[in-house]
Write a protein that holds these residues in place. Structure first.
Motif, PDB file in Angstrom:
ATOM      1  N   ILE A 114      38.628  16.311 -29.542  1.00 47.14           N
ATOM      2  CA  ILE A 114      37.899  16.674 -28.227  1.00 47.14           C
ATOM      3  C   ILE A 114      37.577  18.284 -28.282  1.00 47.14           C
ATOM      4  CG2 ILE A 114      37.870  16.966 -25.858  1.00 47.14           C
ATOM      5  CD1 ILE A 114      39.692  14.338 -25.806  1.00 47.14           C
ATOM      6  N   ILE A 115      38.338  19.061 -28.921  1.00 48.35           N
ATOM      7  CA  ILE A 115      38.112  20.372 -29.079  1.00 48.35           C
ATOM      8  C   ILE A 115      36.791  20.983 -29.506  1.00 48.35           C
ATOM      9  CG2 ILE A 115      38.819  22.484 -30.099  1.00 48.35           C
ATOM     10  CD1 ILE A 115      41.759  21.672 -29.587  1.00 48.35           C
ATOM     11  N   PRO A 116      36.255  20.243 -30.644  1.00 49.60           N
ATOM     12  CA  PRO A 116      34.913  21.004 -31.190  1.00 49.60           C
ATOM     13  C   PRO A 116      33.726  20.356 -30.411  1.00 49.60           C
ATOM     14  CG  PRO A 116      36.382  19.444 -32.992  1.00 49.60           C
ATOM     15  CD  PRO A 116      37.125  19.329 -31.648  1.00 49.60           C
ATOM     16  N   ILE A 117      34.021  19.422 -29.497  1.00 48.88           N
ATOM     17  CA  ILE A 117      33.094  19.394 -28.553  1.00 48.88           C
ATOM     18  C   ILE A 117      32.835  20.376 -27.529  1.00 48.88           C
ATOM     19  CG2 ILE A 117      32.351  17.571 -26.483  1.00 48.88           C
ATOM     20  CD1 ILE A 117      33.951  15.359 -27.640  1.00 48.88           C
ATOM     21  N   PHE A 118      33.784  21.091 -27.362  1.00 48.86           N
ATOM     22  CA  PHE A 118      33.432  22.235 -26.532  1.00 48.86           C
ATOM     23  C   PHE A 118      33.418  23.664 -27.139  1.00 48.86           C
ATOM     24  CE2 PHE A 118      35.764  18.973 -23.860  1.00 48.86           C
ATOM     25  CZ  PHE A 118      34.784  19.055 -22.610  1.00 48.86           C
ATOM     26  N   LEU A 159      35.342  23.697 -36.320  1.00 49.35           N
ATOM     27  CA  LEU A 159      35.968  24.927 -35.683  1.00 49.35           C
ATOM     28  C   LEU A 159      35.727  25.999 -36.501  1.00 49.35           C
ATOM     29  CD1 LEU A 159      39.165  23.299 -34.229  1.00 49.35           C
ATOM     30  CD2 LEU A 159      36.720  23.742 -33.121  1.00 49.35           C
ATOM     31  N   ASN A 160      35.468  27.119 -36.033  1.00 44.69           N
ATOM     32  CA  ASN A 160      35.154  28.567 -36.755  1.00 44.69           C
ATOM     33  C   ASN A 160      36.632  29.370 -36.656  1.00 44.69           C
ATOM     34  OD1 ASN A 160      34.344  30.580 -37.637  1.00 44.69           O
ATOM     35  ND2 ASN A 160      32.453  31.129 -36.682  1.00 44.69           N
ATOM     36  N   ALA A 165      37.512  33.288 -41.408  1.00 44.81           N
ATOM     37  CA  ALA A 165      37.434  33.198 -43.093  1.00 44.81           C
ATOM     38  C   ALA A 165      36.904  31.936 -43.345  1.00 44.81           C
ATOM     39  CB  ALA A 165      38.663  33.568 -43.562  1.00 44.81           C
ATOM     40  N   PHE A 166      37.227  30.751 -42.612  1.00 44.61           N
ATOM     41  CA  PHE A 166      36.966  29.322 -43.123  1.00 44.61           C
ATOM     42  C   PHE A 166      36.567  28.625 -41.733  1.00 44.61           C
ATOM     43  CE2 PHE A 166      41.264  29.667 -42.698  1.00 44.61           C
ATOM     44  CZ  PHE A 166      41.660  28.473 -41.827  1.00 44.61           C
ATOM     45  N   HIS A 167      35.777  27.480 -42.116  1.00 42.07           N
ATOM     46  CA  HIS A 167      35.712  26.538 -40.865  1.00 42.07           C
ATOM     47  C   HIS A 167      36.509  25.399 -41.059  1.00 42.07           C
ATOM     48  CE1 HIS A 167      31.366  28.352 -40.624  1.00 42.07           C
ATOM     49  NE2 HIS A 167      32.189  28.964 -39.963  1.00 42.07           N
ATOM     50  N   LEU A 168      36.977  24.762 -40.189  1.00 44.55           N
ATOM     51  CA  LEU A 168      37.889  23.595 -40.331  1.00 44.55           C
ATOM     52  C   LEU A 168      37.061  22.422 -39.494  1.00 44.55           C
ATOM     53  CD1 LEU A 168      40.877  23.251 -41.005  1.00 44.55           C
ATOM     54  CD2 LEU A 168      41.190  23.138 -38.449  1.00 44.55           C
ATOM     55  N   GLN A 169      37.395  21.257 -40.164  1.00 46.99           N
ATOM     56  CA  GLN A 169      36.716  19.982 -39.547  1.00 46.99           C
ATOM     57  C   GLN A 169      37.909  19.215 -39.030  1.00 46.99           C
ATOM     58  OE1 GLN A 169      34.034  17.854 -42.160  1.00 46.99           O
ATOM     59  NE2 GLN A 169      32.846  17.033 -40.416  1.00 46.99           N
ATOM     60  N   SER A 215      33.369  16.355 -53.373  1.00 44.49           N
ATOM     61  CA  SER A 215      32.422  17.295 -52.424  1.00 44.49           C
ATOM     62  C   SER A 215      33.180  18.504 -52.142  1.00 44.49           C
ATOM     63  CB  SER A 215      31.978  16.534 -50.976  1.00 44.49           C
ATOM     64  OG  SER A 215      31.195  15.792 -51.229  1.00 44.49           O
ATOM     65  N   TYR A 216      32.304  19.738 -52.059  1.00 46.56           N
ATOM     66  CA  TYR A 216      32.791  20.798 -51.791  1.00 46.56           C
ATOM     67  C   TYR A 216      33.176  20.784 -50.232  1.00 46.56           C
ATOM     68  CZ  TYR A 216      33.205  25.721 -49.993  1.00 46.56           C
ATOM     69  OH  TYR A 216      33.695  26.911 -49.583  1.00 46.56           O
ATOM     70  N   GLY A 217      34.546  21.536 -50.005  1.00 53.10           N
ATOM     71  CA  GLY A 217      34.929  21.378 -48.683  1.00 53.10           C
ATOM     72  C   GLY A 217      36.473  21.449 -48.412  1.00 53.10           C
ATOM     73  N   GLY A 218      37.222  22.635 -47.760  1.00 51.48           N
ATOM     74  CA  GLY A 218      38.666  22.650 -47.728  1.00 51.48           C
ATOM     75  C   GLY A 218      39.249  21.599 -46.881  1.00 51.48           C
ATOM     76  N   SER A 219      38.676  21.388 -45.718  1.00 53.83           N
ATOM     77  CA  SER A 219      39.373  20.377 -44.691  1.00 53.83           C
ATOM     78  C   SER A 219      39.440  18.855 -45.503  1.00 53.83           C
ATOM     79  CB  SER A 219      38.247  20.259 -43.421  1.00 53.83           C
ATOM     80  OG  SER A 219      38.155  21.505 -43.033  1.00 53.83           O
ATOM     81  N   SER A 220      38.354  18.580 -46.042  1.00 55.96           N
ATOM     82  CA  SER A 220      38.211  17.295 -46.601  1.00 55.96           C
ATOM     83  C   SER A 220      39.325  17.210 -47.642  1.00 55.96           C
ATOM     84  CB  SER A 220      36.786  17.202 -47.122  1.00 55.96           C
ATOM     85  OG  SER A 220      36.682  16.016 -48.084  1.00 55.96           O
TER      86      SER A 220
END
Lengths: 495, 430
Positions: free
Chosen positions: B135-139, B151-152, B155-159, B403-408
């Protein structure tokens, strides 16, 4: 629970199997087509670093090649306007057309072996070359065709009926493929209240000539009413479906169908099949077609490759005009799929009505009659050779495109068409010492004088060339189109 | 299958081979791009040695997990490093760090959660955590690539949805193993036909709601599809009730159809999918521009041929977002059909081993968790590969481990760690 897990595993693994099969299909079957799509930026990118392959005609005369002058690469077309529609052009700005586009993957050596070679050349820092291609086209015939059209709007197609080889394909007016990107003038255009200079290129100028349409390849993509050359198809339908009906008809100079008066060119009297073909008797073919019935006529037309399509209420074609794919994409002839009624059937039989054909389609009709009823698949590509002389591709034996009519029908049609050239409307197509068969047409149209048509082939005993000629709004087929065909046949058989 | 002592030996040998694969890729990249050779040595040596180190520690600890998963993931990660280096060196350097971090996370997972069954006791806690994280990213979220699921953190973005997917599987596995009897037996009979009873519908509707939430508020069509697909897979494993699955599919399709009419971004994706892709010449320029991304992807795949253009020989940068969603197209262009199929086969192998672990586990919770995590991995890799090849409408999800991406990447390494734990547990008691 383990059974459930197994079934789930089978399901998930099998969707991956589908994915592998689909990827293989996409990559191997659709891939080459995707690669040569004119929207694909890879083509232009690949071209930058290499010498594009040379295009030769059947006698190894250069039709197109890359020349480097003071470090600037330029595509040169020695035959200029004469081969412009056939070969097309390659332009960063305006895309890729004609055989240059069709054979891009060869000319840029984009097959797997070429890719490996490209890798080797890149590592070693060598100049990269595309593959050279040899066409079935005869450059002398090609140039002759352009000359014979003599600046008039029209088109010529010449095929080898035995193989389907395209010998010549010419369309006029034409353009110079080397200069389409050149800026010819600068226009002042009002942009947001400011006058701005806008460069106008040759291509822009060509596009502005909507009426003459010099960029349109009339030979393959021009559609015309066929006029009396359609009687070859009507004749085929008669001979195939109801040979017993071929009684003579009495021509009074006109015939009336459902109150619609169909005029003839003269009073032909009592005519048989051959005479009717020779003098192009409208009465004969209209009345025979009424006896024959619409379905049989359409069946014969379809067997020659014409498409039956829908029209909306305003008389326009529903959807896009059909295109027959292949090395040269062309518009097949079209006829309305809906019912015709007596008056339209009679006029369709003599090539008026709503039937439309392209010169390429009609050349294939002539070639089919010449080749004992089998239309061979048209082609242009004979061989592909790498820079070091390795043969990449060689045209396999001829392929049948369609078995249009029986050999017997083809023989009878050829006889009637020969009579047309010997003693009928096609007399001006006759060549000393050669048995020529043909049919003239003068197609009525809303733009003025009739379109002059001629289709035919020679020699009758062993046909080597089949031609279709159309000259727009130029008058009668016998006077205008037949001489063009004659000169082409004479030139080709003399060689 | 009983775990043989030589298993760790296989793992080490295979990882050496994988290291050679990375070295070959780096050599090709060096020939193509040049630069400081030391970068390449570090780029190869660090990940190869890190994977080997993990394997050696596993051996020392007598860890009895499946020995094939780690090498498969190593090859996928190495492919990622090589391709990203080729596409954009900036991404490759960051991915290099993420791979090492992911490996550390995986190792920590195997150490901290060896006794993973405890986790089922806290299911409502992380069920709640997951919901909050979604729910957090919705807001507070930011939008990237059309999906507002990030989420920003400067230094990095988190999904969060990447991590929540693990919590979802954990929660479902706990819930279903506890309530399996209810889910299977709860039946209402109407006119002689048995339907699942009301108590079974709760979870179905709940999951459906979460998926729709993702779809509507985060505009993340792909993740919604994967969540719901994983849920259905787990329900099937737990109950084998096809009717329930059927209703679930109908619900999902209903939601999908509704969103087609309600949301332009969904409609656009589907419309593009419905266009005939293999005849762009006849396609108008407008349609061509709309489908630009997928068209570029298909062009890249078509350019590959059987063997590909070779590393550096293609033009993958013509594809927008090639380093994330479309990396599979780049691989197929430069490594050909053989390379693309090779990648698919690696995923199939991963899935095969994952289900094997599920089969060998001895309790419902372990089976459900292993099957759920494996189904998740399968659906995610299938969805994106089918999307970029236009077999299905394109949905922006990452290709696991590539794929590039830390969260994933971190989330996938944690999944790997969990699978290894379950495998170890199954083998330890043989």
């Amino acid at each position: 629970m383990n059974d459930n897990i197994k079934r789930l595993a089978y399901f998930l693994i099998s969707i991956f199997a589908v994915l592998v099969v689909y990827l293989g299909y996409l990559n191997v079957v659709v891939g080459p087509k995707l690669f040569t799509d004119p929207h694909n930026r890879r083509l232009a990118a690949a071209e930058k670093g290499m010498i594009r392959g040379t295009i030769y005609d059947r006698q190894d005369v250069v039709l197109a090649e890359d020349r480097v002058d003071k470090g600037v690469k330029k595509r040169v077309y020695p035959f200029g306007q004469a081969t412009a529609h056939l070969l097309g052009f390659v332009s960063q700005r305006y895309g890729r057309t004609g055989l240059e586009s069709t054979f891009d993957s060869h000319l840029l050596a984009l097959d797997d072996a070429g890719k490996i070679q490209a890798l080797v050349d890149r590592v070693l820092g060598r100049q990269r070359y595309g593959y050279d291609i040899t066409l079935s086209v005869d450059s002398r015939l090609q140039r002759k065709a352009a000359t014979l059209l003599g600046g008039k709007r029209g088109a010529v197609v010449a095929l080898d009926p035995r193989t389907g080889a395209v010998l010549a394909m010419s369309s006029w007016p034409s353009f110079d493929p080397e200069t389409i990107e050149d800026v010819v003038k600068t226009d002042k255009v009002n942009k947001n209240g400011k006058l701005a200079d806008v460069n106008v290129t040759s291509y822009d100028m060509l596009q502005r000539q909507a009426d003459a349409a010099p960029l349109l390849n009339r030979a393959a993509r021009g559609i015309y009413p066929p006029g009396s050359i359609f009687k070859v198809i009507t004749g085929a339908a008669l001979l195939e479906s109801k040979p017993q009906l071929l009684s003579n008809k009495e021509c009074q100079g006109s015939t009336t169908v459902d109150g619609f008066v169909l005029k003839d060119t003269g009073v032909h009297g009592n005519v048989d099949f051959n005479t009717a073909m020779a003098v192009s008797c409208n009465t004969y073919f209209a009345e025979q077609a009424l006896d024959l019935g619409e379905a049989n006529l359409k069946k014969a037309a379809a067997s020659f490759g014409l498409n039956l399509i829908g029209y909306d209420s305003s008389g326009r074609i529903r959807g896009d005009y059909p295109v027959t794919g292949g090395e040269i994409a062309f518009n097949p002839g079209t006829m309305p799929s809906s019912g015709m009624g007596g008056a339209e059937l009679a006029s369709t039989a003599i090539g008026q009505g709503r039937t439309l054909v392209s010169p390429f389609q009609m050349a294939m009709v002539a070639a089919g009659v010449a080749n004992g009823g089998n239309i061979m698949k048209p082609y242009t590509l004979e061989t592909v050779t790498s820079k070091n002389g390795r043969t990449i591709y060689k045209k396999p034996g001829p392929e049948v495109f369609a078995s249009a009519i029986s050999p017997r029908t083809a023989g009878l049609l050829a006889e009637a068409m020969e009579q047309c050239v010997k003693s009928g409307t096609g007399a001006q197509a006759s060549v000393q010492g050669v048995r020529v068969a043909g049919k003239t047409g003068s197609a009525q149209n809303p733009h003025g004088q009739t379109h002059a048509w001629f289709i035919g082939f020679a020699p009758v005993e062993n046909p080597a060339i089949a031609v279709a000629v159309v000259v727009e709004n130029a008058g009668g087929g016998g006077n205008v189109a037949a001489p063009v065909a004659r000169e082409l046949i004479r030139q080709y058989l003399k060689q | 299958m009983a775990f043989r002592e030589s298993g760790r030996g296989y793992e080490i040998k295979l990882l050496v081979l994988a290291g050679l694969y990375l070295a070959a890729g780096a050599a090709a990249a060096y020939l193509w791009a040049g630069g400081d050779p030391r970068t390449y040595v570090i780029g190869v040596a660090a990940p190869a040695l890190a994977f080997l180190l993990v394997a050696v520690i596993f051996q020392a600890l007598k860890f009895k997990a499946d020995p094939f998963l780690l090498p498969v993931v190593a090859v996928l990660s190495y492919t990622s490093l090589v391709m990203l280096y080729r596409i954009n060196q900036f991404y490759a350097v960051r991915q290099f760090v993420w791979v090492l971090a992911g490996l550390a996370f995986m190792f920590l997972t195997t150490r901290l959660f060896t006794n993973y069954r405890r986790l089922s006791d806290y299911k409502y806690i992380y069920g709640l955590m997951g919901a909050v994280a979604l729910i957090i990213p919705i807001f507070f979220g930011i939008e990237e690539g059309g999906a507002k699921s990030w989420l920003n953190f400067g230094a990095f973005h988190l999904q969060p949805s990447e991590f929540v997917k693990i919590l979802v599987v954990l929660f479902l596995a706990s819930f279903m193993s506890e309530n399996r009897m209810v889910l299977t037996r709860d039946t209402v009979t109407i006119r002689g036909i048995s339907f699942p009873g009301p108590r079974s519908w709760g979870p179905l509707l709940g999951m459906w709601g979460i998926s729709l939430l993702l779809l509507v508020f985060q505009r993340d069509l792909g993740t919604a599809l994967i969540y719901f697909g994983t849920f259905l897979a787990m329900v099937y494993v737990a109950t084998a009730r096809m009717l329930y699955i059927g209703v679930g599919l109908i619900l999902f399709m209903g939601g999908g159809t509704l969103s087609y009419f309600l949301f332009s971004h969904v409609r656009q994706r589907v419309d593009i999918w419905l266009l005939n892709p293999y005849n762009f010449i006849e396609l108008g320029d407008r349609a061509y521009n709309q489908a630009y991304q997928i068209v570029q992807s298909l062009f890249a795949i078509g350019a590959g041929g059987l063997t590909g253009t070779g590393l550096g020989g293609g033009y993958p940068l013509f594809i927008p977002a090639v380093h994330t969603d479309f990396i599979f197209s780049a691989i197929t262009e430069e490594m050909g059909l053989l390379g693309g199929v090779g990648i698919i086969v690696l995923y199939v192998f991963f899935i095969f081993r994952g289900f094997k672990i599920a089969l060998e586990s001895r309790d419902d919770f372990s089976k459900l968790m292993a099957a759920g995590l494996t189904a998740l991995m399968a659906l995610q890799s299938f969805t994106i590969i089918a999307g970029v090849t236009k077999l299905l409408p394109l949905t922006g999800v990452t290709l696991p481990f590539i794929s590039y991406g830390g969260s994933s990447l971190l989330a996938n390494f944690i999944i790997l760690g969990m699978l290894l734990n379950i495998s170890h547990e199954a083998n330890a008691h043989e």
